[in-house]
Design a protein around this motif. Structure first.
Motif, mmCIF file in Angstrom:
data_model
loop_
_atom_site.group_PDB
_atom_site.id
_atom_site.type_symbol
_atom_site.label_atom_id
_atom_site.label_comp_id
_atom_site.label_asym_id
_atom_site.label_seq_id
_atom_site.Cartn_x
_atom_site.Cartn_y
_atom_site.Cartn_z
ATOM 1 N N ILE A 198 6.513 4.502 -14.900
ATOM 2 C CA ILE A 198 6.918 4.679 -16.402
ATOM 3 C C ILE A 198 5.709 4.122 -17.384
ATOM 4 N N VAL A 199 5.321 4.790 -18.266
ATOM 5 C CA VAL A 199 4.503 4.272 -19.175
ATOM 6 C C VAL A 199 5.289 3.231 -20.098
ATOM 7 N N GLU A 200 4.987 2.170 -20.093
ATOM 8 C CA GLU A 200 5.506 1.051 -21.224
ATOM 9 C C GLU A 200 5.035 1.051 -22.515
ATOM 10 N N LEU A 201 5.561 1.508 -23.401
ATOM 11 C CA LEU A 201 4.853 1.428 -24.739
ATOM 12 C C LEU A 201 4.695 0.078 -25.369
ATOM 13 N N SER A 202 3.908 0.032 -26.359
ATOM 14 C CA SER A 202 3.617 -1.041 -27.258
ATOM 15 C C SER A 202 4.846 -1.503 -27.969
ATOM 16 N N GLN A 203 5.062 -2.775 -27.854
ATOM 17 C CA GLN A 203 6.220 -3.350 -28.715
ATOM 18 C C GLN A 203 6.118 -3.434 -30.058
ATOM 19 N N ASP A 204 4.723 -3.449 -30.474
ATOM 20 C CA ASP A 204 3.993 -3.597 -31.725
ATOM 21 C C ASP A 204 4.030 -2.412 -32.543
ATOM 22 N N ARG B 135 -5.821 16.685 -13.036
ATOM 23 C CA ARG B 135 -6.374 15.561 -13.681
ATOM 24 C C ARG B 135 -5.028 15.044 -14.427
ATOM 25 N N LEU B 136 -4.182 15.409 -14.182
ATOM 26 C CA LEU B 136 -2.878 15.061 -15.051
ATOM 27 C C LEU B 136 -2.335 13.917 -14.503
ATOM 28 N N ALA B 137 -2.539 12.929 -15.627
ATOM 29 C CA ALA B 137 -2.087 11.360 -15.375
ATOM 30 C C ALA B 137 -0.870 10.955 -16.105
ATOM 31 N N VAL B 138 -0.554 11.668 -17.250
ATOM 32 C CA VAL B 138 0.702 11.224 -17.903
ATOM 33 C C VAL B 138 1.414 12.337 -18.414
ATOM 34 N N ILE B 139 2.756 12.647 -18.241
ATOM 35 C CA ILE B 139 3.500 13.721 -19.033
ATOM 36 C C ILE B 139 4.312 12.969 -19.970
ATOM 37 N N LEU B 140 4.168 13.220 -21.375
ATOM 38 C CA LEU B 140 5.102 12.489 -22.211
ATOM 39 C C LEU B 140 6.036 13.529 -22.597
ATOM 40 N N LEU B 141 7.385 13.049 -22.334
ATOM 41 C CA LEU B 141 8.538 13.884 -22.736
ATOM 42 C C LEU B 141 9.102 13.376 -24.008
ATOM 43 N N ASP B 142 9.012 14.407 -25.160
ATOM 44 C CA ASP B 142 9.523 14.048 -26.290
ATOM 45 C C ASP B 142 10.932 14.258 -26.095
ATOM 46 N N ASP C 219 13.649 22.549 -14.103
ATOM 47 C CA ASP C 219 12.823 23.598 -13.216
ATOM 48 C C ASP C 219 11.542 23.329 -12.918
ATOM 49 N N LEU C 220 10.857 23.044 -14.054
ATOM 50 C CA LEU C 220 9.340 22.812 -14.157
ATOM 51 C C LEU C 220 9.260 21.453 -13.495
ATOM 52 N N TYR C 221 9.916 20.527 -13.796
ATOM 53 C CA TYR C 221 9.756 19.103 -13.168
ATOM 54 C C TYR C 221 9.868 19.327 -11.686
ATOM 55 N N LYS C 222 10.920 19.910 -11.027
ATOM 56 C CA LYS C 222 11.135 19.949 -9.850
ATOM 57 C C LYS C 222 9.963 20.567 -8.835
ATOM 58 N N ASN C 223 9.589 21.602 -9.549
ATOM 59 C CA ASN C 223 8.512 22.536 -8.671
ATOM 60 C C ASN C 223 7.087 21.845 -8.981
ATOM 61 N N TYR C 224 6.821 21.061 -10.228
ATOM 62 C CA TYR C 224 5.527 20.683 -10.109
ATOM 63 C C TYR C 224 5.187 19.233 -10.601
ATOM 64 N N PHE C 225 6.337 18.406 -10.793
ATOM 65 C CA PHE C 225 5.919 17.085 -11.210
ATOM 66 C C PHE C 225 6.494 16.064 -10.071
ATOM 67 N N HIS C 226 7.779 16.528 -9.667
ATOM 68 C CA HIS C 226 8.509 15.459 -9.044
ATOM 69 C C HIS C 226 7.655 14.834 -7.813
ATOM 70 N N GLN C 227 6.871 15.662 -7.188
ATOM 71 C CA GLN C 227 6.133 15.203 -5.817
ATOM 72 C C GLN C 227 5.046 14.486 -6.126
ATOM 73 N N ARG C 228 4.544 14.868 -7.260
ATOM 74 C CA ARG C 228 3.457 13.944 -7.822
ATOM 75 C C ARG C 228 3.748 12.630 -8.250
ATOM 76 N N LEU D 287 6.160 10.852 -6.981
ATOM 77 C CA LEU D 287 6.578 10.237 -5.827
ATOM 78 C C LEU D 287 5.299 9.640 -5.099
ATOM 79 N N GLN D 288 4.093 10.445 -5.298
ATOM 80 C CA GLN D 288 2.936 9.993 -4.707
ATOM 81 C C GLN D 288 2.262 9.040 -5.480
ATOM 82 N N GLY D 289 2.553 8.789 -6.674
ATOM 83 C CA GLY D 289 1.867 7.979 -7.555
ATOM 84 C C GLY D 289 0.818 8.529 -8.257
ATOM 85 N N ASP D 290 0.702 9.791 -8.259
ATOM 86 C CA ASP D 290 -0.364 10.423 -9.160
ATOM 87 C C ASP D 290 -0.448 10.661 -10.454
ATOM 88 N N MET D 291 0.936 10.332 -11.020
ATOM 89 C CA MET D 291 1.383 10.665 -12.419
ATOM 90 C C MET D 291 2.150 9.816 -12.892
#
Length: 280
Positions: free
Chosen positions: A95-101, A212-219, A241-250, A252-256
């Motif tokens: 999880i990306v922790e956002l700035s408190q400022d 290269r995907l390092a971060v997905i920002l969910l609005d 559906d998108l998340y399960k197919n393409y992002f969940h495994q990444r 778990l592997q710590g790639d994203m």
């Protein structure tokens, strides 16, 4: 000759003050300056209290709390129960922790992501040249997923200072053809913003890469009706559906990593009736 009338006493004679007793002290009225100072102190005190409350509201939740919320949404939407082994494999470091400022407004997005990418932010988010074996075409470092085309465009305004050299890719269906987006994705892309259905389609046809995907920002900011990416039924299904197919495994592997941008709330609950999806 005199009129014979006695002179009348003055109409406004000064009233005589009563003598003060031995224990009586005359009260002095507060000066105007002192009254104004007291009033200013009171206003400042109220303002400080309001600021304190605002800061408490705007402060980003801890990574552990955000991960718990995200996994609850995942299990609820998909009707599954993750095992303890699966849960243990998903760390709050994803999880990306956002700035408190800074609050979570559009104008602060660029600065939040600079902090998320750390010292390499300029190389990851601003450079425009393809690098063979390192930077593939059509593979963003940051992917923003939102509820509509309009919201996708709004969010990109927060990255104007970062996308002067390498323009962001708009990945939604409204007023944009797939063929046009495929052509754009043949160049370097650092930041892309779009809706779940179009993003999935472009990945399916190998136009949008994930190398290269390092971060997905969910609005997850709610719309005027109180619905969000996680709560509008059809849109929610498309996202998971998108998340399960393409992002969940990444993940778990710590790639994203995931960035939840908005309040952690389940929003408006579905009444069981199908609702239209926000145009994408």
């Amino acid at each position: 000759m005199g009129s014979g009338k006695a002179e009348k006493p003055s109409k406004n004679p000064k009233k005589k003050r009563k003598p003060l007793g031995p224990n009586r002290v005359e009260a002095k009225p507060k000066s105007k300056r002192k009254r104004e100072k007291n009033r200013a102190d009171l206003i400042e005190s109220k303002s400080d209290n309001e600021k304190s409350r605002d800061q408490e509201v705007q402060a980003a939740p801890a990574a552990e709390q955000q991960l718990s919320f995200f996994l609850d949404q995942f299990q609820s939407a998909n009707g599954v129960q993750l095992s303890s082994l699966e849960l243990d494999s998903i760390k709050d470091t994803c999880i990306v922790e956002l700035s408190q400022d800074m609050d979570q407004e559009v104008e602060n997005l660029g600065n939040h992501m600079k902090a998320a990418f750390g010292p390499s932010w300029k190389e990851s988010l601003c450079e425009k040249h393809l690098l063979e074996g390192k930077v593939d075409p059509g593979s963003p470092a940051l992917l923003i997923i939102s509820s509509s085309a309009l919201r996708s465009i709004q969010l990109l305004k927060g990255f104007r200072s970062l996308t002067k050299e390498c323009h962001a890719a708009k990945l939604f269906s409204k007023h944009m053809k797939v063929e046009e987006q495929v052509s754009l994705l043949k160049n370097r892309v650092n930041i892309a913003s779009g809706t779940p259905s179009r993003i999935k389609k472009l990945i399916d046809i190998d136009a949008l890469g994930l190398s290269r995907l390092a971060v997905i920002l969910l609005d997850i900011h709610p719309d005027v009706k109180g619905y969000s990416l996680f709560t509008l039924p059809q849109l929610r299904d498309e996202f998971w559906d998108l998340y399960k197919n393409y992002f969940h495994q990444r993940l778990l592997q710590g790639d994203m990593r995931i960035c939840l941008y908005g309040p952690l709330t389940s929003g408006t609950k579905s009444s069981g009736k199908k609702r239209g999806v926000t145009e994408d």
